[in-house]
Enzyme design. Structure first.
Site, PDB file in Angstrom:
ATOM      1  N   TYR A   1       3.781  -1.243  33.714  1.00  0.00           N
ATOM      2  CA  TYR A   1       3.191  -1.636  34.998  1.00  0.00           C
ATOM      3  C   TYR A   1       4.155  -1.392  36.163  1.00  0.00           C
ATOM      4  O   TYR A   1       3.884  -0.589  37.061  1.00  0.00           O
ATOM      5  CB  TYR A   1       2.826  -3.126  34.898  1.00  0.00           C
ATOM      6  CG  TYR A   1       2.331  -3.777  36.162  1.00  0.00           C
ATOM      7  CD1 TYR A   1       2.722  -5.071  36.481  1.00  0.00           C
ATOM      8  CD2 TYR A   1       1.462  -3.128  37.041  1.00  0.00           C
ATOM      9  CE1 TYR A   1       2.268  -5.693  37.634  1.00  0.00           C
ATOM     10  CE2 TYR A   1       0.993  -3.743  38.186  1.00  0.00           C
ATOM     11  CZ  TYR A   1       1.408  -5.038  38.478  1.00  0.00           C
ATOM     12  OH  TYR A   1       0.952  -5.659  39.630  1.00  0.00           O
TER      13      TYR A   1
ATOM     14  N   TYR B   1      12.544 -10.409  40.107  1.00  0.00           N
ATOM     15  CA  TYR B   1      11.180 -10.340  40.631  1.00  0.00           C
ATOM     16  C   TYR B   1      10.576 -11.738  40.673  1.00  0.00           C
ATOM     17  O   TYR B   1      10.771 -12.503  39.732  1.00  0.00           O
ATOM     18  CB  TYR B   1      10.272  -9.511  39.720  1.00  0.00           C
ATOM     19  CG  TYR B   1      10.763  -8.153  39.318  1.00  0.00           C
ATOM     20  CD1 TYR B   1      10.269  -7.569  38.171  1.00  0.00           C
ATOM     21  CD2 TYR B   1      11.691  -7.439  40.056  1.00  0.00           C
ATOM     22  CE1 TYR B   1      10.681  -6.299  37.758  1.00  0.00           C
ATOM     23  CE2 TYR B   1      12.119  -6.179  39.655  1.00  0.00           C
ATOM     24  CZ  TYR B   1      11.607  -5.627  38.514  1.00  0.00           C
ATOM     25  OH  TYR B   1      12.019  -4.390  38.099  1.00  0.00           O
TER      26      TYR B   1
ATOM     27  N   SER C   1      14.373 -11.236  36.563  1.00  0.00           N
ATOM     28  CA  SER C   1      13.207 -12.084  36.832  1.00  0.00           C
ATOM     29  C   SER C   1      13.612 -13.402  37.469  1.00  0.00           C
ATOM     30  O   SER C   1      14.681 -13.936  37.181  1.00  0.00           O
ATOM     31  CB  SER C   1      12.484 -12.375  35.511  1.00  0.00           C
ATOM     32  OG  SER C   1      11.579 -13.437  35.664  1.00  0.00           O
TER      33      SER C   1
ATOM     34  N   ASN D   1       6.563 -12.892  41.650  1.00  0.00           N
ATOM     35  CA  ASN D   1       5.313 -12.655  40.907  1.00  0.00           C
ATOM     36  C   ASN D   1       4.692 -11.302  41.239  1.00  0.00           C
ATOM     37  O   ASN D   1       3.900 -11.213  42.169  1.00  0.00           O
ATOM     38  CB  ASN D   1       4.326 -13.790  41.168  1.00  0.00           C
ATOM     39  CG  ASN D   1       4.734 -15.043  40.439  1.00  0.00           C
ATOM     40  OD1 ASN D   1       5.818 -15.598  40.677  1.00  0.00           O
ATOM     41  ND2 ASN D   1       3.894 -15.497  39.510  1.00  0.00           N
TER      42      ASN D   1
ATOM     43  N   ASP E   1       5.100 -24.439  33.202  1.00  0.00           N
ATOM     44  CA  ASP E   1       4.921 -24.051  34.609  1.00  0.00           C
ATOM     45  C   ASP E   1       5.764 -24.932  35.527  1.00  0.00           C
ATOM     46  O   ASP E   1       5.891 -26.139  35.280  1.00  0.00           O
ATOM     47  CB  ASP E   1       3.448 -24.209  35.010  1.00  0.00           C
ATOM     48  CG  ASP E   1       2.642 -22.973  34.684  1.00  0.00           C
ATOM     49  OD1 ASP E   1       3.250 -21.976  34.229  1.00  0.00           O
ATOM     50  OD2 ASP E   1       1.413 -22.975  34.859  1.00  0.00           O
TER      51      ASP E   1
ATOM     52  N   TYR F   1      12.250 -15.789  27.211  1.00  0.00           N
ATOM     53  CA  TYR F   1      12.132 -14.608  28.085  1.00  0.00           C
ATOM     54  C   TYR F   1      13.164 -14.698  29.211  1.00  0.00           C
ATOM     55  O   TYR F   1      13.961 -13.785  29.413  1.00  0.00           O
ATOM     56  CB  TYR F   1      10.726 -14.520  28.663  1.00  0.00           C
ATOM     57  CG  TYR F   1      10.617 -13.586  29.852  1.00  0.00           C
ATOM     58  CD1 TYR F   1      10.491 -14.088  31.140  1.00  0.00           C
ATOM     59  CD2 TYR F   1      10.663 -12.213  29.672  1.00  0.00           C
ATOM     60  CE1 TYR F   1      10.411 -13.237  32.230  1.00  0.00           C
ATOM     61  CE2 TYR F   1      10.581 -11.352  30.765  1.00  0.00           C
ATOM     62  CZ  TYR F   1      10.456 -11.873  32.030  1.00  0.00           C
ATOM     63  OH  TYR F   1      10.386 -11.020  33.126  1.00  0.00           O
TER      64      TYR F   1
ATOM     65  N   PHE G   1      13.593  -0.833  32.900  1.00  0.00           N
ATOM     66  CA  PHE G   1      12.431  -1.738  32.864  1.00  0.00           C
ATOM     67  C   PHE G   1      12.042  -2.113  31.436  1.00  0.00           C
ATOM     68  O   PHE G   1      11.380  -3.115  31.218  1.00  0.00           O
ATOM     69  CB  PHE G   1      11.208  -1.063  33.508  1.00  0.00           C
ATOM     70  CG  PHE G   1      11.351  -0.770  34.968  1.00  0.00           C
ATOM     71  CD1 PHE G   1      11.756   0.486  35.410  1.00  0.00           C
ATOM     72  CD2 PHE G   1      11.102  -1.757  35.902  1.00  0.00           C
ATOM     73  CE1 PHE G   1      11.892   0.759  36.763  1.00  0.00           C
ATOM     74  CE2 PHE G   1      11.229  -1.492  37.263  1.00  0.00           C
ATOM     75  CZ  PHE G   1      11.629  -0.227  37.687  1.00  0.00           C
TER      76      PHE G   1
ATOM     77  N   ASP H   1       9.961   5.905  27.073  1.00  0.00           N
ATOM     78  CA  ASP H   1       8.993   4.832  26.833  1.00  0.00           C
ATOM     79  C   ASP H   1       8.530   4.867  25.375  1.00  0.00           C
ATOM     80  O   ASP H   1       8.267   5.938  24.823  1.00  0.00           O
ATOM     81  CB  ASP H   1       7.778   4.992  27.777  1.00  0.00           C
ATOM     82  CG  ASP H   1       6.969   3.696  27.920  1.00  0.00           C
ATOM     83  OD1 ASP H   1       6.982   3.110  29.012  1.00  0.00           O
ATOM     84  OD2 ASP H   1       6.331   3.287  26.913  1.00  0.00           O
TER      85      ASP H   1
ATOM     86  N   LYS I   1      16.713 -12.447  29.914  1.00  0.00           N
ATOM     87  CA  LYS I   1      17.013 -11.757  31.179  1.00  0.00           C
ATOM     88  C   LYS I   1      18.373 -12.220  31.720  1.00  0.00           C
ATOM     89  O   LYS I   1      19.175 -11.430  32.204  1.00  0.00           O
ATOM     90  CB  LYS I   1      15.908 -12.032  32.206  1.00  0.00           C
ATOM     91  CG  LYS I   1      14.597 -11.322  31.924  1.00  0.00           C
ATOM     92  CD  LYS I   1      14.748  -9.813  32.012  1.00  0.00           C
ATOM     93  CE  LYS I   1      13.419  -9.106  31.882  1.00  0.00           C
ATOM     94  NZ  LYS I   1      13.556  -7.641  31.973  1.00  0.00           N
TER      95      LYS I   1
ATOM     96  N   THR J   1      12.500 -16.008  36.638  1.00  0.00           N
ATOM     97  CA  THR J   1      12.510 -17.040  35.585  1.00  0.00           C
ATOM     98  C   THR J   1      13.931 -17.405  35.175  1.00  0.00           C
ATOM     99  O   THR J   1      14.142 -18.407  34.503  1.00  0.00           O
ATOM    100  CB  THR J   1      11.744 -16.538  34.334  1.00  0.00           C
ATOM    101  OG1 THR J   1      12.147 -15.213  34.055  1.00  0.00           O
ATOM    102  CG2 THR J   1      10.250 -16.593  34.553  1.00  0.00           C
TER     103      THR J   1
HETATM  104  C1  WQD Z   1       0.931 -18.166  38.522  1.00  0.00           C
HETATM  105  C2  WQD Z   1       0.224 -19.480  38.879  1.00  0.00           C
HETATM  106  C3  WQD Z   1      -0.222 -20.883  36.979  1.00  0.00           C
HETATM  107  C4  WQD Z   1      -3.143 -18.201  35.112  1.00  0.00           C
HETATM  108  C5  WQD Z   1       5.074 -14.816  36.268  1.00  0.00           C
HETATM  109  C6  WQD Z   1       5.275 -13.854  35.134  1.00  0.00           C
HETATM  110  C7  WQD Z   1       6.699 -13.825  34.666  1.00  0.00           C
HETATM  111  C8  WQD Z   1       7.657 -13.751  35.820  1.00  0.00           C
HETATM  112  C9  WQD Z   1       7.360 -14.825  36.863  1.00  0.00           C
HETATM  113  C10 WQD Z   1       8.581 -11.563  36.190  1.00  0.00           C
HETATM  114  C11 WQD Z   1       0.782 -20.684  38.109  1.00  0.00           C
HETATM  115  C12 WQD Z   1      -1.518 -20.414  37.637  1.00  0.00           C
HETATM  116  C13 WQD Z   1      -2.206 -18.730  35.978  1.00  0.00           C
HETATM  117  C14 WQD Z   1      -4.395 -18.855  34.955  1.00  0.00           C
HETATM  118  C15 WQD Z   1      -3.720 -20.505  36.555  1.00  0.00           C
HETATM  119  N1  WQD Z   1       7.627 -12.472  36.446  1.00  0.00           N
HETATM  120  N2  WQD Z   1      -2.493 -19.857  36.697  1.00  0.00           N
HETATM  121  N3  WQD Z   1      -4.643 -19.989  35.693  1.00  0.00           N
HETATM  122  O1  WQD Z   1       3.738 -18.179  35.378  1.00  0.00           O
HETATM  123  O2  WQD Z   1       4.529 -17.772  37.741  1.00  0.00           O
HETATM  124  O3  WQD Z   1       5.087 -16.146  35.834  1.00  0.00           O
HETATM  125  O4  WQD Z   1       6.016 -14.625  37.279  1.00  0.00           O
HETATM  126  O5  WQD Z   1       9.459 -11.649  35.416  1.00  0.00           O
HETATM  127  O6  WQD Z   1       6.850 -12.675  33.862  1.00  0.00           O
HETATM  128  O7  WQD Z   1       4.477 -14.271  34.060  1.00  0.00           O
HETATM  129  O8  WQD Z   1       2.752 -16.328  36.799  1.00  0.00           O
HETATM  130  O9  WQD Z   1       0.440 -15.538  37.130  1.00  0.00           O
HETATM  131  O10 WQD Z   1       1.010 -16.747  34.971  1.00  0.00           O
HETATM  132  O11 WQD Z   1       0.910 -18.043  37.101  1.00  0.00           O
HETATM  133  O12 WQD Z   1      -3.978 -21.534  37.203  1.00  0.00           O
HETATM  134  O13 WQD Z   1      -5.280 -18.409  34.176  1.00  0.00           O
HETATM  135  O14 WQD Z   1      -1.138 -19.384  38.517  1.00  0.00           O
HETATM  136  O15 WQD Z   1      -0.312 -22.230  36.575  1.00  0.00           O
HETATM  137  O16 WQD Z   1       0.749 -21.808  38.974  1.00  0.00           O
HETATM  138  P1  WQD Z   1       4.046 -17.223  36.460  1.00  0.00           P
HETATM  139  P2  WQD Z   1       1.217 -16.599  36.435  1.00  0.00           P
END
Ligand code: WQD
Length: 332
Positions: free
Chosen positions: A11, A177, A124, A179, A295, A149, A80, A31, A153, A126
């Site tokens: 992606y 990164y 990330s 989101n 979360d 994860y 990546f 890849d 990282k 995270t």
């Molecule tokens: C965003 C918000 C959920 C799905 C991501 C990537 C991770 C990292 C950080 C790069 C949260 C809410 C989600 C759903 C919902 N990126 N949600 N219903 O968890 O912040 O992590 O960014 O490394 O790899 O996964 O992203 O899109 O899963 O969630 O309510 O079906 O949306 O609770 O508040 P997240 P997300």
């Protein structure tokens, strides 16, 4: 200048290949096709008018790495290739450490053997775990990610930091990164979640297209302005351009640096849903469910360091993110 892009069919990697080719770089993709699809190569060529070289192989395969560096005059690497699901990492941690840490180690060893010492690493937000302050700056403590994860990282970042400290010729940048969302404005490349999406935006677009019946909002009792989670959603094209800006920065800088790549704006789940509906005219059916474990309530970036040192700032707002995401959902 030839740049190796590991995970270049994925992606974010594919969008980085487009940005690199459009900036005049030559691109070699490594890849293993674990998530990226072969037709992405022709789509990249259609967008840019230039074709990247594709080597199919795994970044942990030392023989493949040796072949890539012997056959191509690689000057720098954008790394990546890796696994990227926080929730999945809880069930298969060994895979995540083997791929994300082991893969980075194998790559760095192969680079070192060929005296290639410029790397941009896909990290990330995270790594910050439960951020202690908002917005998150690079000075925030990145000590205790809350899943394998994020820990993989952070481990890779620490390896890179130690490597740069051991040899002043290394030029290393770790991009954290927030989101990543949406898809290329041309509608030819985007996110291809294989299973039911775990992330918000692809889930919303699949509800909009009818592929999924409704969205579950994970919790509405957070101490945020509307009770739902707040995140820093950043357009994948902005993220890709941040990598090109970083590569240019590393041409005149040695050592180790970390940069947050976000928009600096926090957006709640409900705000994303309503912006998507207003932008696309598609109604998003949703119900509120319990919080998702792992979360955080809110997480958004202070990206002023990237603006100051890289001359990079996110261009796309939430409306374009939703528009391009919906355009991609309708084509893929
Ligand atoms: C965003 C918000 C959920 C799905 C991501 C990537 C991770 C990292 C950080 C790069 C949260 C809410 C989600 C759903 C919902 N990126 N949600 N219903 O968890 O912040 O992590 O960014 O490394 O790899 O996964 O992203 O899109 O899963 O969630 O309510 O079906 O949306 O609770 O508040 P997240 P997300």
């Amino acid at each position: 200048m030839v740049v190796l892009v590991t995970g270049g069919l994925g992606y974010i990697g594919s969008h980085a290949c487009v940005a690199l080719l459009e900036s005049g770089y030559d691109v070699v993709i490594l890849d293993n096709l674990s998530s990226g699809k072969l037709d992405v190569v022709s789509r990249i060529e259609t967008i840019t008018g230039r074709k990247p070289v594709l080597v199919v192989g795994d970044v942990r395969d030392t023989a493949v790495l040796k072949q890539v560096f012997n056959c191509h005059n690689i000057a720098a690497v954008l790394h990546f290739a890796g696994l990227k699901s926080p929730s999945e990492s809880l069930s298969i941690p060994l895979e995540y450490f083997d791929c994300n840490v082991g893969g980075t180690l194998a790559l760095l060893r192969a680079m070192h053997e060929k005296n290639i010492k410029t790397i941009v690493f896909s990290s990330s937000a995270t790594v910050y775990g439960l951020p202690e302050e908002m917005p998150v700056t690079e000075a925030c403590r990145a000590e205790s990610p809350i899943n394998p994860y994020g820990r993989s990282k952070l481990m890779a970042e620490r390896i890179l930091r130690d490597l740069a400290a051991s040899d002043p010729e290394w030029r290393v940048a770790c991009l954290r990164y927030f989101n990543p969302v949406s898809a290329h404005s041309g509608g030819l490349i985007g996110e291809n979640p294989t299973a039911i999406p775990g992330n918000l935006m692809p889930y919303v677009t699949q509800v909009a297209s009818g592929r999924l019946p409704r969205l579950t909002v994970f919790g509405s009792d957070y101490h945020t302005r509307d009770g739902t989670g707040i995140r820093d959603f950043i357009h994948v094209q902005d993220l890709a351009e941040g990598h090109v800006a970083t590569l240019q920065y590393l041409q005149h800088t040695t050592g180790f640096e970390v940069f947050n790549l976000g928009t600096g704006t926090g957006v709640s789940v409900l705000e994303l849903i309503s912006t998507f509906e207003q932008t696309t005219g598609q109604k998003i059916a949703y119900e509120v469910g319990p919080r998702r474990s792992g979360d955080v309530a809110e997480c958004w970036a202070d990206s002023s360091k990237a603006e100051r040192l890289l001359g990079w700032k996110a261009r796309f707002g939430l409306v374009e993110m939703c528009r391009h995401a919906w355009q991609w959902e309708q084509t893929c």
